[in-house]
Design a protein around this motif. Structure first.
Motif, PDB file in Angstrom:
ATOM      1  N   GLY A 176      55.467   3.565  66.739  1.00 41.60           N
ATOM      2  CA  GLY A 176      56.889   3.834  66.881  1.00 41.60           C
ATOM      3  C   GLY A 176      57.380   3.664  68.308  1.00 41.60           C
ATOM      4  O   GLY A 176      58.408   4.215  68.688  1.00 41.60           O
ATOM      5  N   ASP A 218      55.112  -0.928  65.078  1.00 43.45           N
ATOM      6  CA  ASP A 218      54.575  -0.657  63.740  1.00 43.45           C
ATOM      7  C   ASP A 218      53.575   0.500  63.723  1.00 43.45           C
ATOM      8  O   ASP A 218      53.575   1.319  62.807  1.00 43.45           O
ATOM      9  N   GLU A 219      52.679   0.529  64.721  1.00 40.71           N
ATOM     10  CA  GLU A 219      51.599   1.516  64.722  1.00 40.71           C
ATOM     11  C   GLU A 219      51.997   2.850  65.343  1.00 40.71           C
ATOM     12  O   GLU A 219      51.523   3.901  64.915  1.00 40.71           O
ATOM     13  N   THR A 262      55.055   8.103  67.497  1.00 47.03           N
ATOM     14  CA  THR A 262      55.145   8.517  66.100  1.00 47.03           C
ATOM     15  C   THR A 262      54.163   7.639  65.328  1.00 47.03           C
ATOM     16  O   THR A 262      54.532   6.583  64.826  1.00 47.03           O
ATOM     17  N   PRO A 263      52.886   8.051  65.265  1.00 51.21           N
ATOM     18  CA  PRO A 263      51.858   7.187  64.689  1.00 51.21           C
ATOM     19  C   PRO A 263      52.035   6.924  63.191  1.00 51.21           C
ATOM     20  O   PRO A 263      52.427   7.813  62.425  1.00 51.21           O
ATOM     21  N   ASN A 264      51.725   5.698  62.810  1.00 49.53           N
ATOM     22  CA  ASN A 264      51.640   5.312  61.407  1.00 49.53           C
ATOM     23  C   ASN A 264      50.257   5.777  60.937  1.00 49.53           C
ATOM     24  O   ASN A 264      49.249   5.281  61.427  1.00 49.53           O
ATOM     25  N   PRO A 265      50.166   6.708  59.990  1.00 53.66           N
ATOM     26  CA  PRO A 265      48.858   7.257  59.598  1.00 53.66           C
ATOM     27  C   PRO A 265      47.906   6.228  58.987  1.00 53.66           C
ATOM     28  O   PRO A 265      46.699   6.450  58.978  1.00 53.66           O
ATOM     29  N   ALA A 266      48.416   5.102  58.514  1.00 53.52           N
ATOM     30  CA  ALA A 266      47.525   4.055  58.006  1.00 53.52           C
ATOM     31  C   ALA A 266      46.813   3.337  59.149  1.00 53.52           C
ATOM     32  O   ALA A 266      45.801   2.670  58.929  1.00 53.52           O
ATOM     33  N   GLU A 267      47.328   3.482  60.363  1.00 53.30           N
ATOM     34  CA  GLU A 267      46.763   2.807  61.537  1.00 53.30           C
ATOM     35  C   GLU A 267      46.101   3.762  62.523  1.00 53.30           C
ATOM     36  O   GLU A 267      45.096   3.422  63.136  1.00 53.30           O
ATOM     37  N   ARG A 302      53.374  -4.721  67.183  1.00 49.83           N
ATOM     38  CA  ARG A 302      52.359  -3.770  66.714  1.00 49.83           C
ATOM     39  C   ARG A 302      52.556  -2.378  67.326  1.00 49.83           C
ATOM     40  O   ARG A 302      52.293  -1.383  66.665  1.00 49.83           O
ATOM     41  N   CYS A 318      46.762   0.305  71.507  1.00 52.40           N
ATOM     42  CA  CYS A 318      47.074  -0.507  70.335  1.00 52.40           C
ATOM     43  C   CYS A 318      46.359  -1.845  70.440  1.00 52.40           C
ATOM     44  O   CYS A 318      46.316  -2.444  71.516  1.00 52.40           O
TER      45      CYS A 318
END
Length: 185
Positions: free
Chosen positions: A89, A86-87, A130-135, A83, A66
């Motif tokens: 989880g 957010d990115e 648990t990745p944020n797909p926007a990141e 972060r 990250c």
């Protein structure tokens, strides 16, 4: 978030202002404060992430777990933990400072430049993110000795690996007084 601001710094790492994150990266990117972090499991494997393909800088590139920018007046360790949550989880209580003075400049083939004073942190964690797909487009756990074999690693990750030559469990925790002045909040 479009109103998020990054901390601009001078050559000595002192804060000299802020700029919107959405506009700071271009062909003449000013020097600014950032961070990188490596999530490591008890077996010493490192979590690598592939940057989302929609990101304006280094889309689709594999990198450390990250990266990000502390907000003005935000302690860098807090930014790392924010972060990661957010990115990926990933919620952790602390992050170990391992490279307080890391700095790099890298240019994308498009001419967009990264120009950062970028302290590096290690985080111990177990599980799957648990990745944020926007990141994050993808992730994978990699054995330390296989890390350099991963194709398409970010330039900052490669430079950090030059300084982090031993396995993650052997990385000494650095003195936070060695952080650049802008990061000592």
């Amino acid at each position: 978030m479009s109103d998020e601001r990054v901390v601009l710094v001078d050559e000595a790492g002192r804060a000299i202002g802020t700029e919107a994150k959405a506009t700071v990266h271009h062909a003449a990117t000013p020097l600014h404060l950032a961070f990188s972090s490596y999530v490591v499991d008890p077996a010493g494997r490192v979590l690598l992430t592939q940057r989302a393909f929609g990101k304006p800088t280094w889309p689709g590139v594999w990198t450390n777990s990250c990266c990000g920018h502390p907000l003005p007046d935000e302690p860098v360790e807090h930014a790392v933990r924010r972060r990661l949550a957010d990115e990926l989880g990933i919620v952790v209580e602390s992050a170990d400072l391992v490279l307080p003075e890391f700095r790099y400049r890298a240019e994308m083939p498009t001419g967009v430049v990264e120009n950062e004073i970028c302290p590096v942190y290690r985080v111990w964690w177990t599980g799957d993110p648990t990745p944020n797909p926007a990141e994050v487009a993808a992730y994978r756990w990699v054995e330390w000795h296989e890390l350099r074999e991963v194709p398409d690693l970010s330039p900052w990750c490669l430079l950090q690996l030059d300084e982090l030559s031993s396995p993650p469990a052997e990385w000494p925790i650095a003195d936070p007084n060695r952080l650049p002045p802008a990061a000592q909040v």
